[in-house]
Design an enzyme around this catalytic site. Structure first.
Site, PDB file in Angstrom:
ATOM      1  CE1 TYR A 107     -54.288-100.782 -21.983  1.00 12.08           C
ATOM      2  CE2 TYR A 107     -54.236-102.122 -23.961  1.00 12.08           C
ATOM      3  CZ  TYR A 107     -53.998-101.977 -22.611  1.00 12.08           C
ATOM      4  OH  TYR A 107     -53.452-103.020 -21.882  1.00 12.08           O
ATOM      5  CB  SER A 124     -50.439-104.109 -23.665  1.00 17.31           C
ATOM      6  OG  SER A 124     -51.373-104.841 -24.437  1.00 17.31           O
TER       7      SER A 124
HETATM    8  N1  LIG Z   1     -55.375-108.245 -18.662  1.00 19.09           N
HETATM    9  C1  LIG Z   1     -54.769-108.288 -19.828  1.00 19.09           C
HETATM   10  O1  LIG Z   1     -55.128-109.091 -20.721  1.00 19.09           O
HETATM   11  C2  LIG Z   1     -53.628-107.378 -20.122  1.00 19.09           C
HETATM   12  C3  LIG Z   1     -52.980-107.507 -21.374  1.00 19.09           C
HETATM   13  C4  LIG Z   1     -51.937-106.654 -21.669  1.00 19.09           C
HETATM   14  C5  LIG Z   1     -51.531-105.715 -20.742  1.00 19.09           C
HETATM   15  N2  LIG Z   1     -52.169-105.602 -19.557  1.00 19.09           N
HETATM   16  C6  LIG Z   1     -51.713-104.569 -18.611  1.00 19.09           C
HETATM   17  O2  LIG Z   1     -51.551-105.147 -17.344  1.00 19.09           O
HETATM   18  C7  LIG Z   1     -51.745-104.155 -16.326  1.00 19.09           C
HETATM   19  C8  LIG Z   1     -52.649-104.721 -15.248  1.00 19.09           C
HETATM   20  O3  LIG Z   1     -53.888-105.001 -15.830  1.00 19.09           O
HETATM   21  P1  LIG Z   1     -54.949-105.982 -15.162  1.00 19.09           P
HETATM   22  O4  LIG Z   1     -55.448-106.836 -16.250  1.00 19.09           O
HETATM   23  O5  LIG Z   1     -54.400-106.586 -13.944  1.00 19.09           O
HETATM   24  O6  LIG Z   1     -56.122-104.921 -14.832  1.00 19.09           O
HETATM   25  P2  LIG Z   1     -56.918-104.580 -13.485  1.00 19.09           P
HETATM   26  O7  LIG Z   1     -57.280-105.824 -12.778  1.00 19.09           O
HETATM   27  O8  LIG Z   1     -58.003-103.649 -13.906  1.00 19.09           O
HETATM   28  O9  LIG Z   1     -55.851-103.786 -12.635  1.00 19.09           O
HETATM   29  C9  LIG Z   1     -55.498-102.472 -12.940  1.00 19.09           C
HETATM   30  C10 LIG Z   1     -55.173-101.749 -11.658  1.00 19.09           C
HETATM   31  O10 LIG Z   1     -54.806-100.401 -11.982  1.00 19.09           O
HETATM   32  C11 LIG Z   1     -55.401 -99.551 -11.026  1.00 19.09           C
HETATM   33  N3  LIG Z   1     -55.584 -98.184 -11.491  1.00 19.09           N
HETATM   34  C12 LIG Z   1     -56.312 -97.750 -12.547  1.00 19.09           C
HETATM   35  N4  LIG Z   1     -56.286 -96.406 -12.588  1.00 19.09           N
HETATM   36  C13 LIG Z   1     -55.544 -95.986 -11.532  1.00 19.09           C
HETATM   37  C14 LIG Z   1     -55.183 -94.711 -11.034  1.00 19.09           C
HETATM   38  N5  LIG Z   1     -55.609 -93.567 -11.586  1.00 19.09           N
HETATM   39  N6  LIG Z   1     -54.390 -94.655  -9.934  1.00 19.09           N
HETATM   40  C15 LIG Z   1     -53.975 -95.782  -9.323  1.00 19.09           C
HETATM   41  N7  LIG Z   1     -54.299 -97.020  -9.739  1.00 19.09           N
HETATM   42  C16 LIG Z   1     -55.080 -97.115 -10.838  1.00 19.09           C
HETATM   43  C17 LIG Z   1     -56.757-100.215 -10.770  1.00 19.09           C
HETATM   44  O11 LIG Z   1     -57.312 -99.693  -9.598  1.00 19.09           O
HETATM   45  P3  LIG Z   1     -58.901 -99.807  -9.316  1.00 19.09           P
HETATM   46  O12 LIG Z   1     -59.146-101.263  -9.092  1.00 19.09           O
HETATM   47  O13 LIG Z   1     -59.064 -98.991  -8.095  1.00 19.09           O
HETATM   48  O14 LIG Z   1     -59.588 -99.287 -10.521  1.00 19.09           O
HETATM   49  C18 LIG Z   1     -56.339-101.665 -10.660  1.00 19.09           C
HETATM   50  O15 LIG Z   1     -55.861-101.959  -9.365  1.00 19.09           O
HETATM   51  C19 LIG Z   1     -52.300-102.921 -17.053  1.00 19.09           C
HETATM   52  O16 LIG Z   1     -51.264-101.975 -17.187  1.00 19.09           O
HETATM   53  C20 LIG Z   1     -52.713-103.459 -18.405  1.00 19.09           C
HETATM   54  O17 LIG Z   1     -52.609-102.477 -19.436  1.00 19.09           O
HETATM   55  C21 LIG Z   1     -53.200-106.427 -19.221  1.00 19.09           C
END
Ligand SMILES: NC(=O)c1ccc[n+]([C@@H]2O[C@H](COP(=O)([O-])OP(=O)(O)OC[C@H]3O[C@@H](n4cnc5c(N)ncnc54)[C@H](OP(=O)(O)O)[C@@H]3O)[C@@H](O)[C@H]2O)c1
Length: 319
Positions: free
Chosen positions: A185, A160
């Site tokens: 984070y 990120s």
């Molecule tokens: N969205 C943004 O703007 C953004 C920006 C920069 C980077 N990112 C990165 O993109 C990635 C995906 O983010 P997203 O926005 O798609 O978020 P999201 O919808 O919350 O997805 C995150 C996923 O990670 C899983 N997870 C969390 N803790 C876990 C654990 N202990 N074991 C196994 N799985 C786990 C969650 O499972 P549960 O649903 O069961 O909790 C969920 O399926 C992340 O690494 C985030 O840092 C996102």
């Protein structure tokens, strides 16, 4: 050879979707694994990879929720995995290797952001433990399957631009002297980038290349720990609750990871941090929406030191 942080000009950009970057790419016969592949960007990546013909394995800490999210998507399968639990990672690794399959694509997309102070196992800070150490351990466990992929394998760490806020805090990685959810984070996202960089150096001889990506800014369940008023204060939403200008859809947010995992343009490349479906340039601004990569997220000595530390903490070093 390690790739320089210089754009290569791919024809794709911030508006490209995961389907766009896969146009003309046939993944039939390949196996992909997407952590977090049942929510947000991960779900969009899973859908696109499956549409392109890949068989997609989705490990989930909430398997029933994952089954529901993936219902009706052919070529996907769900397994239990909690990245906060070393035993669960070990059991998942054994199960996967037990099937005798090789692994062509691994997208390490699962993550938590800005959660309340949480301690895991021996007192590890949760962002570092889940976002970094969990994926470190998973890759160690899956090494034989990654090394067995006949056409080579790719590992993509979803980092990120949040890494702008912190390098690795060597004197207090686990925030024992005071917790800050955004720095926690940020450190974990720097760790994601450094991990990919070092893994690429160790893996390239096995045919494994690794990249890290900033997906862009996308409203997903990731923001669940942040009160709605703060969304407005952070500039994530407009006063009427719509995503702010510059925000991407989940399909656009999945594009850079899917591109890094599959693009023929990246053959011969590795270790780089990418954004908007291209290799990112060094950051020249503090504006995370503009992005680029900070020096502490690409420093080879930091990457090597983090690898040693992570191997020590997890007791795993298969490379
Ligand atoms: N969205 C943004 O703007 C953004 C920006 C920069 C980077 N990112 C990165 O993109 C990635 C995906 O983010 P997203 O926005 O798609 O978020 P999201 O919808 O919350 O997805 C995150 C996923 O990670 C899983 N997870 C969390 N803790 C876990 C654990 N202990 N074991 C196994 N799985 C786990 C969650 O499972 P549960 O649903 O069961 O909790 C969920 O399926 C992340 O690494 C985030 O840092 C996102």
């Amino acid at each position: 050879m390690l790739t320089q942080q210089l754009r290569i000009g791919t024809g794709f950009g911030a508006h490209s979707t995961a389907d766009d970057v896969l146009a003309g790419i046939d993944l039939t016969g390949t196996t992909a694994l997407v952590t977090g592949g049942y929510s947000g960007l991960g779900l969009a990546a899973t859908r696109a990879l499956a549409r392109a013909g890949a068989h997609v394995v989705v490990p989930a800490r909430r398997p029933a929720t994952a089954e529901r999210a993936l219902h009706g998507i052919p070529g996907t399968e769900v397994h239990a995995l909690d990245l906060a639990d070393p035993e669960s990672i070990g059991a998942f690794g054994e199960r996967f290797l037990g099937t005798g399959r090789s692994l062509d694509i691994l997208i390490n997309g699962a993550g938590v952001m800005a959660c309340p102070e949480t301690r895991i196992g021996p007192g590890w800070e949760a962002h570092f433990a889940v976002n970094h150490l969990g994926h470190f351990a998973l890759v160690q466990r899956l090494r034989p399957a990654l090394a067995a992929a006949s056409g080579g394998s790719r590992v993509v760490s979803v980092a990120s631009s949040g890494h702008f806020l912190s390098g690795i805090r060597w004197d207090d990685i686990h925030f024992r002297t005071g917790y800050d959810r955004w720095l926690a984070y940020a450190q974990s996202k720097t760790a994601n980038a450094l991990f990919a960089r070092h893994l690429d150096g160790l893996g390239s001889g096995l045919g494994l290349r690794a990249f890290s990506v900033h997906p862009g800014s996308i409203l997903t369940p990731l923001q669940r720990h942040i009160p709605r008023e703060e969304w407005l204060a952070q500039g994530w939403v407009t006063p009427d609750g719509k995503p702010a200008a510059g925000f991407k859809s989940p399909e656009q947010g999945a594009a850079t990871a899917v591109w890094a995992a599959t693009s023929p343009l990246l053959e011969g490349h590795g270790g780089a941090y990418c954004q908007d479906c291209d290799i990112a340039e060094p950051a020249t601004t503090e504006d995370m929406l503009v992005g680029g990569v900070k020096p502490w997220a690409t420093d080879p000595e930091e990457a090597s030191r983090l690898w040693e530390l992570s191997a020590g903490l997890t007791g795993l070093d298969a490379f």
